[in-house]
Structure formats: structure tokens, C-alpha cells
Design a protein around this motif. Structure first.
Motif, PDB file in Angstrom:
ATOM      1  N   MET A  54      23.250  49.804  34.175  1.00  0.00           N
ATOM      2  CA  MET A  54      23.696  49.183  35.653  1.00  0.00           C
ATOM      3  C   MET A  54      24.791  50.602  36.827  1.00  0.00           C
ATOM      4  SD  MET A  54      27.892  48.337  35.360  1.00  0.00           S
ATOM      5  CE  MET A  54      29.696  47.965  36.817  1.00  0.00           C
ATOM      6  N   THR A  55      23.948  50.438  37.894  1.00  0.00           N
ATOM      7  CA  THR A  55      24.579  51.274  38.949  1.00  0.00           C
ATOM      8  C   THR A  55      25.894  51.489  39.043  1.00  0.00           C
ATOM      9  OG1 THR A  55      22.481  50.289  40.149  1.00  0.00           O
ATOM     10  CG2 THR A  55      23.706  52.090  41.178  1.00  0.00           C
ATOM     11  N   ALA A  56      26.467  52.849  39.131  1.00  0.00           N
ATOM     12  CA  ALA A  56      27.612  52.853  39.726  1.00  0.00           C
ATOM     13  C   ALA A  56      27.690  52.774  40.887  1.00  0.00           C
ATOM     14  CB  ALA A  56      27.850  54.368  39.467  1.00  0.00           C
ATOM     15  N   ARG A  57      29.150  52.210  41.781  1.00  0.00           N
ATOM     16  CA  ARG A  57      29.578  51.813  42.672  1.00  0.00           C
ATOM     17  C   ARG A  57      30.976  52.692  43.334  1.00  0.00           C
ATOM     18  NH1 ARG A  57      27.942  46.186  44.645  1.00  0.00           N
ATOM     19  NH2 ARG A  57      27.250  45.141  41.936  1.00  0.00           N
ATOM     20  N   ASP A  58      30.951  53.831  42.527  1.00  0.00           N
ATOM     21  CA  ASP A  58      31.931  54.832  42.851  1.00  0.00           C
ATOM     22  C   ASP A  58      31.518  55.871  43.444  1.00  0.00           C
ATOM     23  OD1 ASP A  58      34.099  52.560  41.698  1.00  0.00           O
ATOM     24  OD2 ASP A  58      33.526  53.862  39.650  1.00  0.00           O
ATOM     25  N   GLU A  59      31.924  56.483  43.592  1.00  0.00           N
ATOM     26  CA  GLU A  59      31.726  57.948  44.357  1.00  0.00           C
ATOM     27  C   GLU A  59      32.906  58.806  44.399  1.00  0.00           C
ATOM     28  OE1 GLU A  59      30.368  56.915  49.050  1.00  0.00           O
ATOM     29  OE2 GLU A  59      28.735  55.811  47.536  1.00  0.00           O
ATOM     30  N   ILE A  60      32.185  60.282  44.471  1.00  0.00           N
ATOM     31  CA  ILE A  60      33.542  61.464  44.158  1.00  0.00           C
ATOM     32  C   ILE A  60      32.252  62.393  45.593  1.00  0.00           C
ATOM     33  CG2 ILE A  60      33.892  63.666  43.308  1.00  0.00           C
ATOM     34  CD1 ILE A  60      34.434  62.338  40.779  1.00  0.00           C
ATOM     35  N   VAL A  61      33.243  62.856  46.146  1.00  0.00           N
ATOM     36  CA  VAL A  61      32.440  63.137  47.595  1.00  0.00           C
ATOM     37  C   VAL A  61      32.898  64.339  47.918  1.00  0.00           C
ATOM     38  CG1 VAL A  61      31.950  63.165  50.158  1.00  0.00           C
ATOM     39  CG2 VAL A  61      32.296  60.821  48.639  1.00  0.00           C
ATOM     40  N   LEU A  62      32.580  65.464  48.050  1.00  0.00           N
ATOM     41  CA  LEU A  62      32.422  66.781  48.643  1.00  0.00           C
ATOM     42  C   LEU A  62      31.847  66.959  49.549  1.00  0.00           C
ATOM     43  CD1 LEU A  62      31.961  68.549  45.549  1.00  0.00           C
ATOM     44  CD2 LEU A  62      34.677  68.109  46.741  1.00  0.00           C
ATOM     45  N   THR A  63      32.619  67.770  50.911  1.00  0.00           N
ATOM     46  CA  THR A  63      32.105  67.824  51.941  1.00  0.00           C
ATOM     47  C   THR A  63      32.347  68.969  52.285  1.00  0.00           C
ATOM     48  OG1 THR A  63      32.455  65.582  52.626  1.00  0.00           O
ATOM     49  CG2 THR A  63      32.504  66.582  54.642  1.00  0.00           C
ATOM     50  N   GLY A  64      31.002  69.395  53.268  1.00  0.00           N
ATOM     51  CA  GLY A  64      31.230  70.406  53.683  1.00  0.00           C
ATOM     52  C   GLY A  64      32.453  71.903  53.292  1.00  0.00           C
ATOM     53  N   LEU A  65      31.126  71.918  52.001  1.00  0.00           N
ATOM     54  CA  LEU A  65      31.351  72.986  51.049  1.00  0.00           C
ATOM     55  C   LEU A  65      30.603  74.065  51.839  1.00  0.00           C
ATOM     56  CD1 LEU A  65      30.869  71.695  47.652  1.00  0.00           C
ATOM     57  CD2 LEU A  65      32.626  72.300  48.815  1.00  0.00           C
ATOM     58  N   ARG A  66      31.443  75.932  51.964  1.00  0.00           N
ATOM     59  CA  ARG A  66      30.661  76.669  52.957  1.00  0.00           C
ATOM     60  C   ARG A  66      30.591  78.095  51.299  1.00  0.00           C
ATOM     61  NH1 ARG A  66      32.604  77.048  57.847  1.00  0.00           N
ATOM     62  NH2 ARG A  66      33.509  75.164  58.883  1.00  0.00           N
ATOM     63  N   ALA A  67      29.088  78.163  51.889  1.00  0.00           N
ATOM     64  CA  ALA A  67      28.245  79.413  51.170  1.00  0.00           C
ATOM     65  C   ALA A  67      27.575  80.471  51.838  1.00  0.00           C
ATOM     66  CB  ALA A  67      27.697  78.227  50.007  1.00  0.00           C
ATOM     67  N   MET A  68      27.746  81.317  51.249  1.00  0.00           N
ATOM     68  CA  MET A  68      27.293  82.533  51.900  1.00  0.00           C
ATOM     69  C   MET A  68      26.142  82.749  51.516  1.00  0.00           C
ATOM     70  SD  MET A  68      26.969  84.279  55.077  1.00  0.00           S
ATOM     71  CE  MET A  68      26.402  86.073  55.638  1.00  0.00           C
ATOM     72  N   GLY A  69      24.913  82.170  51.756  1.00  0.00           N
ATOM     73  CA  GLY A  69      23.198  82.771  51.313  1.00  0.00           C
ATOM     74  C   GLY A  69      22.635  83.597  51.891  1.00  0.00           C
ATOM     75  N   TYR A  70      21.303  83.331  51.510  1.00  0.00           N
ATOM     76  CA  TYR A  70      20.599  84.956  52.300  1.00  0.00           C
ATOM     77  C   TYR A  70      19.473  84.034  51.935  1.00  0.00           C
ATOM     78  CZ  TYR A  70      24.526  88.490  51.724  1.00  0.00           C
ATOM     79  OH  TYR A  70      25.305  89.341  51.500  1.00  0.00           O
ATOM     80  N   HIS A  71      18.593  82.172  52.190  1.00  0.00           N
ATOM     81  CA  HIS A  71      17.478  81.611  51.924  1.00  0.00           C
ATOM     82  C   HIS A  71      16.844  82.039  54.025  1.00  0.00           C
ATOM     83  CE1 HIS A  71      19.320  80.154  48.439  1.00  0.00           C
ATOM     84  NE2 HIS A  71      21.062  80.201  49.127  1.00  0.00           N
ATOM     85  N   GLY A  72      15.443  81.705  52.882  1.00  0.00           N
ATOM     86  CA  GLY A  72      15.186  81.627  54.429  1.00  0.00           C
ATOM     87  C   GLY A  72      13.419  82.210  54.280  1.00  0.00           C
ATOM     88  N   VAL A  73      12.776  81.835  55.249  1.00  0.00           N
ATOM     89  CA  VAL A  73      11.609  82.510  55.306  1.00  0.00           C
ATOM     90  C   VAL A  73      11.542  84.006  56.275  1.00  0.00           C
ATOM     91  CG1 VAL A  73      10.269  80.542  54.626  1.00  0.00           C
ATOM     92  CG2 VAL A  73      10.657  80.775  56.870  1.00  0.00           C
ATOM     93  N   LEU A  74      11.944  84.053  56.817  1.00  0.00           N
ATOM     94  CA  LEU A  74      11.947  85.314  57.938  1.00  0.00           C
ATOM     95  C   LEU A  74      13.062  86.425  57.183  1.00  0.00           C
ATOM     96  CD1 LEU A  74      13.423  83.289  61.031  1.00  0.00           C
ATOM     97  CD2 LEU A  74      10.285  84.360  60.595  1.00  0.00           C
ATOM     98  N   PRO A  75      12.352  87.466  57.843  1.00  0.00           N
ATOM     99  CA  PRO A  75      13.444  88.800  56.954  1.00  0.00           C
ATOM    100  C   PRO A  75      14.172  89.130  57.518  1.00  0.00           C
ATOM    101  CG  PRO A  75      10.588  89.754  57.648  1.00  0.00           C
ATOM    102  CD  PRO A  75      10.963  88.015  58.044  1.00  0.00           C
ATOM    103  N   HIS A  76      14.772  89.052  58.672  1.00  0.00           N
ATOM    104  CA  HIS A  76      16.452  88.818  58.829  1.00  0.00           C
ATOM    105  C   HIS A  76      17.116  87.906  57.763  1.00  0.00           C
ATOM    106  CE1 HIS A  76      15.649  85.942  61.995  1.00  0.00           C
ATOM    107  NE2 HIS A  76      16.950  85.368  61.937  1.00  0.00           N
ATOM    108  N   GLU A  77      16.594  86.800  57.854  1.00  0.00           N
ATOM    109  CA  GLU A  77      17.929  85.867  56.992  1.00  0.00           C
ATOM    110  C   GLU A  77      17.817  86.251  55.399  1.00  0.00           C
ATOM    111  OE1 GLU A  77      16.702  81.115  58.154  1.00  0.00           O
ATOM    112  OE2 GLU A  77      15.138  82.323  57.330  1.00  0.00           O
ATOM    113  N   ARG A  78      17.179  87.115  55.037  1.00  0.00           N
ATOM    114  CA  ARG A  78      16.929  87.231  53.854  1.00  0.00           C
ATOM    115  C   ARG A  78      18.270  88.934  53.288  1.00  0.00           C
ATOM    116  NH1 ARG A  78      13.701  85.639  49.136  1.00  0.00           N
ATOM    117  NH2 ARG A  78      13.585  83.769  49.617  1.00  0.00           N
ATOM    118  N   ALA A  79      17.558  89.910  55.162  1.00  0.00           N
ATOM    119  CA  ALA A  79      18.743  90.531  55.109  1.00  0.00           C
ATOM    120  C   ALA A  79      20.154  90.659  55.186  1.00  0.00           C
ATOM    121  CB  ALA A  79      18.025  91.639  55.914  1.00  0.00           C
ATOM    122  N   GLU A  80      20.213  90.157  56.604  1.00  0.00           N
ATOM    123  CA  GLU A  80      21.823  89.467  56.949  1.00  0.00           C
ATOM    124  C   GLU A  80      22.383  88.502  56.207  1.00  0.00           C
ATOM    125  OE1 GLU A  80      20.933  89.405  60.991  1.00  0.00           O
ATOM    126  OE2 GLU A  80      19.919  91.106  60.968  1.00  0.00           O
TER     127      GLU A  80
END
Length: 122
Positions: free
Chosen positions: A1-27
Motif C-alpha cells: 500500500m502506498t502511503a498518502r501521508d507526508e512529513i515535510v521539512l523545508t529549507g534546512l540550512r547546512a554549510m557544505g564543502y561540495h563541488g568540483v571547483l577548488p574554491h567550493e571545497r576550500a570556502e
């Protein structure tokens, strides 16, 4: 059976160092995460039982920690990481995760860049 109910979390903020460019990983940069959990909430509601649902406060903390850890190149990978974390909660049948990278290194004016994955148990 497919659930029809939801819990929604919107706009969680996190500082990450993801990306392919060196400055994304450093800053690092801000990432925003939206998560929609699909599950049956009727057992939790019927018994007023937190144990029969997902504690969204604890989940929010775990999602932010997951985004802030282990830098990767792609936000697609970050979204998969969050989806796997959410599906680790047994009541959740499926999840939709959107990772926003509002400060992506794009040379033209833009409002947002986001990746959305939809995953289900099994």
C-alpha cells in the motif's frame, strides 16, 4: 500500500564543502535541503505515539550533519546520501529530497540550482 501521508521539512540550512571547483571545497557554501517523507501516519495518530512515526526534529539534525560531512563533487550525491538516511527509518515508504545550491558557480544571473531525487524502500 502506498502511503498518502507526508512529513515535510523545508529549507534546512547546512554549510557544505561540495563541488568540483577548488574554491567550493576550500570556502564552502550554503546548501538548502527540502525533504518529503511518505509514510502512514495513522498508527502514530491513533496512539498519539511518537515511536510510530519519525521524530522530525532529530531527523532534521541528522540531515544537516549528513550534508555538512564528507565533501563530494555533486549535489546529486548529497541528495542520495540524504535519501538513504531517511529511508533508514522503518515507517518511511518513500522520500523526495531536493538539494538547493543557491550560490553555485554559474556565470549568468540565476535564482537557484537544485537537484531532486525520489527514492522508495526496496
Amino acid at each position: 500500500m502506498t502511503a498518502r501521508d507526508e512529513i515535510v521539512l523545508t529549507g534546512l540550512r547546512a554549510m557544505g564543502y561540495h563541488g568540483v571547483l577548488p574554491h567550493e571545497r576550500a570556502e564552502g557554501q550554503l546548501f538548502l535541503v527540502d525533504v518529503v517523507l511518505h509514510l502512514d501516519l495513522s498508527p502514530a495518530a491513533a496512539g498519539d505515539d511518537l515511536g510510530a512515526t519519525v521524530h522530525y526534529g532529530e531527523l532534521a539534525n541528522r540531515i544537516v550533519k549528513a550534508v555538512e560531512s564528507d565533501p563530494v563533487d555533486l549535489i546529486e550525491t548529497v541528495a542520495e546520501r540524504v535519501a538513504a538516511l531517511v529511508l533508514g527509518h522503518p515507517p518511511v515508504e518513500s522520500v523526495e529530497v531536493t538539494v538547493h545550491k543557491p550560490n553555485a558557480p554559474i556565470e549568468v544571473p540565476f535564482a537557484d540550482v537544485a537537484v531532486t531525487v525520489r527514492r522508495s524502500r526496496g
